[in-house]
Design a protein around this motif. Sequence first.
Motif, mmCIF file in Angstrom:
data_model
loop_
_atom_site.group_PDB
_atom_site.id
_atom_site.type_symbol
_atom_site.label_atom_id
_atom_site.label_comp_id
_atom_site.label_asym_id
_atom_site.label_seq_id
_atom_site.Cartn_x
_atom_site.Cartn_y
_atom_site.Cartn_z
ATOM 1 N N GLU A 1 -28.686 -9.008 -18.026
ATOM 2 C CA GLU A 1 -27.434 -9.925 -18.293
ATOM 3 C C GLU A 1 -28.064 -10.531 -19.620
ATOM 4 O O GLU A 1 -29.138 -11.044 -19.359
ATOM 5 C CB GLU A 1 -27.162 -10.751 -17.230
ATOM 6 C CG GLU A 1 -26.443 -10.058 -16.089
ATOM 7 C CD GLU A 1 -25.025 -9.510 -16.372
ATOM 8 O OE1 GLU A 1 -24.372 -10.055 -17.087
ATOM 9 O OE2 GLU A 1 -24.818 -8.508 -16.027
ATOM 10 N N PRO A 2 -27.190 -11.060 -20.465
ATOM 11 C CA PRO A 2 -27.601 -11.833 -21.728
ATOM 12 C C PRO A 2 -27.941 -13.494 -21.133
ATOM 13 O O PRO A 2 -27.229 -13.761 -20.160
ATOM 14 C CB PRO A 2 -26.503 -11.644 -22.812
ATOM 15 C CG PRO A 2 -25.162 -11.122 -22.097
ATOM 16 C CD PRO A 2 -25.846 -10.583 -20.671
ATOM 17 N N LYS B 1 -27.287 -17.110 -20.966
ATOM 18 C CA LYS B 1 -26.449 -18.342 -21.300
ATOM 19 C C LYS B 1 -26.764 -19.567 -20.805
ATOM 20 O O LYS B 1 -27.180 -19.781 -19.393
ATOM 21 C CB LYS B 1 -25.134 -17.870 -20.472
ATOM 22 C CG LYS B 1 -24.456 -16.630 -21.037
ATOM 23 C CD LYS B 1 -23.008 -16.369 -20.049
ATOM 24 C CE LYS B 1 -22.524 -15.168 -20.337
ATOM 25 N NZ LYS B 1 -21.140 -15.058 -19.815
#
Length: 50
Positions: A40-41, A43
């Motif tokens: 997951e990127p 954030k």
Amino acid sequence: MNIYRMIDSMTRYISEAVTRIFGPSDDAYPATGVQPFTGEPFKPQRNADW
């Protein structure tokens, strides 16, 4: 005769080291390229408690 053997062994030792340093590499690493991203990127949290 013992001096000649000692000189021969020292010469062989040094020449093998020089050959190993300046010779072609013998690494057998597999060819790697860009790896696909599967996570997951990141954030950043807007309300981070410091």
